[in-house]
Design a protein around this motif. Structure first.
Motif, PDB file in Angstrom:
ATOM      1  N   ASN A  74       0.834  -1.209   0.000  1.00 62.43           N
ATOM      2  CA  ASN A  74       0.000   0.000   0.000  1.00 62.43           C
ATOM      3  C   ASN A  74       0.866   1.255   0.000  1.00 62.43           C
ATOM      4  N   THR A  75       0.293   2.351  -0.488  1.00 55.63           N
ATOM      5  CA  THR A  75       0.997   3.638  -0.507  1.00 55.63           C
ATOM      6  C   THR A  75       0.131   4.688   0.185  1.00 55.63           C
ATOM      7  N   ASP A  76       0.699   5.873   0.388  1.00 53.24           N
ATOM      8  CA  ASP A  76      -0.154   6.964   0.870  1.00 53.24           C
ATOM      9  C   ASP A  76      -0.936   7.518  -0.318  1.00 53.24           C
ATOM     10  N   ASN A  77      -1.788   8.517  -0.080  1.00 50.66           N
ATOM     11  CA  ASN A  77      -2.750   8.897  -1.121  1.00 50.66           C
ATOM     12  C   ASN A  77      -2.233   9.960  -2.081  1.00 50.66           C
TER      13      ASN A  77
ATOM     14  N   ASN B 293      -0.512   4.664   6.175  1.00 51.76           N
ATOM     15  CA  ASN B 293      -0.933   4.025   4.922  1.00 51.76           C
ATOM     16  C   ASN B 293       0.217   3.424   4.117  1.00 51.76           C
ATOM     17  N   ARG B 294       1.442   3.916   4.306  1.00 52.26           N
ATOM     18  CA  ARG B 294       2.580   3.366   3.566  1.00 52.26           C
ATOM     19  C   ARG B 294       3.014   2.070   4.239  1.00 52.26           C
TER      20      ARG B 294
ATOM     21  N   LYS C 105      -2.923   3.169  -3.584  1.00 54.57           N
ATOM     22  CA  LYS C 105      -3.562   4.051  -2.597  1.00 54.57           C
ATOM     23  C   LYS C 105      -5.055   3.755  -2.457  1.00 54.57           C
TER      24      LYS C 105
ATOM     25  N   ASN D 177       1.018   4.294  -8.318  1.00 54.11           N
ATOM     26  CA  ASN D 177       1.092   3.863  -6.923  1.00 54.11           C
ATOM     27  C   ASN D 177       0.919   2.350  -6.768  1.00 54.11           C
TER      28      ASN D 177
ATOM     29  N   TRP E 113      -0.602   9.534   6.245  1.00 51.98           N
ATOM     30  CA  TRP E 113       0.277   9.029   5.185  1.00 51.98           C
ATOM     31  C   TRP E 113       1.186   7.924   5.724  1.00 51.98           C
TER      32      TRP E 113
ATOM     33  N   ARG F 131      -2.815   7.003  -9.306  1.00 53.67           N
ATOM     34  CA  ARG F 131      -3.365   5.736  -8.808  1.00 53.67           C
ATOM     35  C   ARG F 131      -2.615   4.526  -9.360  1.00 53.67           C
TER      36      ARG F 131
ATOM     37  N   PRO G 164      -6.759   2.572   1.923  1.00 52.86           N
ATOM     38  CA  PRO G 164      -6.066   3.234   3.032  1.00 52.86           C
ATOM     39  C   PRO G 164      -6.489   2.667   4.390  1.00 52.86           C
TER      40      PRO G 164
END
Lengths: 177, 428
Positions: free
Chosen positions: A109-112, A167-168, A151, A119, A164, A116, A154
């Motif tokens: 997962n990545t931050d927002n 979420n990473r 992303k 990511n 953030w 898209r 989340p």
């Protein structure tokens, strides 16, 4: 630099393996497995609520027992596993290497921030980083399933450093123990 | 008229979305230097157009939101052309609605130019239609298209549709992801798919009859293709790892997509008949977001082969790849204009993500939006507007910006977040 890190990894691996051998040998009864039950219902994807195994900031705290589901966090734009997570990860790696019927799913997962679809690629990089360490420890590729949500999934809402950072992550889920 | 009926039929079969989930277009930045036009309320018109409005209100919103027109003297019923000339209108639209039986209405309209050269007719358009009440809104958009094309020379997009993802996050419950298709102005949203797992990257088949998208159901990324009329869907790609960023070729026979069959995200082309794959890139880097040039001779894609994401073009004939973007250190998710002269893209500057455009011959990059978290640009089929994902009041909203940067619109959902939009091709 890389070589020194590798050496460090190997040393940590050896140390962790030693810990694990004592820990896991003593703890291999069905009763103990089920006492880990609470750990299976992780709070990942629950909007960062402070359920079981989270610190005051909402970050998942990884159990140093195996098999246990895990969450590994990453720095901004980074896909290197934090040194502080290595111990927990190597314990899982060792378990998987010794239980070839067990399987794990890595959810990157990545931050927002950012595109898209790009990511999805960045989440995948984080999966790869975790998988590489597992495979270095003898885990078979067939035991590892990787999925990247980018992303799209989340753990925490919001546009701030805290959300953030939550979420990473790579969520490490046993699909077969 | 046949065409209009067809459109109604297509949307009818899909599930009706609860009205709270609807999105509504709001103009957030207008222009002054647009064609002044007077739209006189049609004789006998009532608020019986779906969404409780009138024919001329729909036409007015369409033309105003295009950025090409400035509507003057709204709701003034005067049909005196001299009066409108004094109000400095360039053109006047007059019309009439007549109910001919319980079901049907006859609608006629005229577009009159107030500055036609001597000896030339000043009636530019004069047409008559018969529709049912539910078709009045569709017809109003059709009339907007006729006027827009007559006065700008460009095809109007008022009868097109948009696809997007609505994410609902009820408290203490898992989120719901919905794939939705609505009119271009946000009206009449229909759910195509609902899932507890993420949905992303909706993309239109060039004939407008199907959508491809990525679904994460069962903890596996998959690309599906779904028929808009029947709702039937078909699995296109479900390889281990990434299955992402589907993009139909202009003739609809091939699909560009991203797979991790080599371990790393690379771009492949799938023949949709045989399902046979051709690998286009073979890198250790992240190669993704393929998008076709309108002639189908090349694809543009994003790659971080130099460290940061930049746009590249791959030419099918020469098999050569060339770098397209050089401004700043984050350029991604290109979308090529129908005339092949421009790309719309994501651009980062000072940590802020904007929608930008780049002229493909001069290489000049121009920033179009400044919101900071904008993503997923999708060009209107006439190349005049970009639809994109944005944030407003801590929710995902859709935005539209004209390619000349003069007009901005926002489409928020009344509840939940909307994201990841895709503008349909022309549908008739």
């Amino acid at each position: 630099m890389k070589k020194i890190n590798m050496m460090k990894n190997i040393l940590i691996t050896m140390a962790a393996t030693a810990i694990l051998l004592t820990a896991s040998c003593a703890k291999k009864t069905p009763a103990d497995m089920s006492s880990n039950g609470a750990d299976q219902s992780q709070t990942y994807g629950m909007n960062g609520s402070n359920g079981y195994g989270s610190d005051s900031e909402g970050f998942h705290v990884n159990a140093l027992t195996a098999p246990s589901n895990q969450v590994y966090y990453f720095g901004f734009n980074e896909s290197d596993v934090h040194q502080s997570d290595m111990k927990a990860l190597l314990i899982q790696a060792n378990y998987l290497a010794n239980h070839t019927g067990s399987k794990v799913r890595l959810e990157g997962n990545t931050d927002n921030r950012g595109s898209r679809e790009y990511n999805i690629g960045l989440g995948w990089r984080r999966d790869q980083a975790v998988a590489r360490i597992l495979e270095q420890q003898g885990v078979r590729p067939g035991q590892i399933q990787m999925i990247s949500y980018g992303k799209e999934k989340p753990a925490a809402q919001g546009n701030n450093e805290h959300a953030w950072a939550l979420n990473r992550r790579v969520v490490f889920v046993y699909t077969q123990k | 008229m046949r065409r209009l009926k067809k459109i109604i039929f297509v949307i009818f079969i899909l599930t009706i979305l609860p009205s709270y989930a609807a999105i509504k277009l709001e103009l957030t930045q207008g222009v002054n230097s647009a064609i002044p036009i007077a739209i006189v309320p049609f004789a006998n018109q009532t608020n019986n157009v779906p969404n409780n409005t009138t024919m001329t209100a729909v036409i007015q919103t369409d033309l105003q939101n295009s950025g090409e027109f400035r509507v003057i003297g709204a709701n003034n019923p005067s049909t005196d052309l001299a009066y409108w000339k004094k109000q400095s209108a360039n053109d006047v639209i007059l019309g009439k609605i007549q109910q001919i039986n319980a079901e049907q209405y006859q609608v006629s309209f005229q577009l009159i130019n107030l500055y036609a050269p001597a000896g030339q007719t000043n009636i530019l358009l004069d047409q008559k239609f018969t529709v049912t009440q539910s078709g009045l809104r569709v017809l109003a958009h059709h009339i907007s298209n006729l006027i827009y094309q007559q006065l700008t020379g460009v095809r109007g997009i008022f009868s097109t549709k948009i696809a997007y993802i609505l994410v609902q996050r009820p408290q203490n419950q898992p989120p719901q992801y919905n794939l939705i298709v609505a009119d271009e102005d946000g009206f009449d949203p229909r759910i195509l798919l609902r899932s507890s797992q993420p949905l992303m990257s909706p993309t239109w088949m060039p004939n407008g009859k199907k959508l491809a998208y990525v679904s994460f159901e069962n903890n596996q990324a998959s690309i599906y293709e779904q028929d808009l009329r029947t709702g039937n869907r078909q699995l296109i790609s479900q390889y281990p790892g990434i299955n992402n960023a589907p993009a139909f070729s202009p003739n609809g026979n091939r699909l560009a997509l991203v797979l991790t069959r080599t371990g790393n995200p690379n771009i492949y082309i799938m023949d949709l008949q045989t399902k046979q794959l051709t690998q286009i890139t073979n890198d250790y880097s992240i190669d993704t977001e393929p998008t076709w040039s309108p002639d189908g001779k090349s694809i543009y894609f994003t790659s971080n082969r130099t460290g940061d994401p930049e746009i590249y073009r791959y030419d099918f004939a020469t098999r050569q790849t060339s770098r397209i973007t050089f401004d700043g250190n984050y350029n991604a998710r290109a979308c090529v204009s129908p005339d092949n002269n421009m790309i719309a893209l994501m651009h980062r500057e000072n940590g802020l993500f904007s929608i930008a455009k780049q002229d493909l011959s001069s290489g000049k990059l121009t920033i179009l939006t400044q919101a900071g978290l904008d993503d997923s640009p999708s060009l209107a089929p006439n190349g005049k507007m970009v639809l994109y994902g944005s944030r407003f009041a801590d929710r995902g909203v859709l935005g539209m910006v004209s390619m000349d940067g003069r007009v901005k619109l926002r489409l928020p959902a009344q509840e939940g977040s909307v994201q990841d939009p895709a503008w349909s091709p022309f549908l008739n």
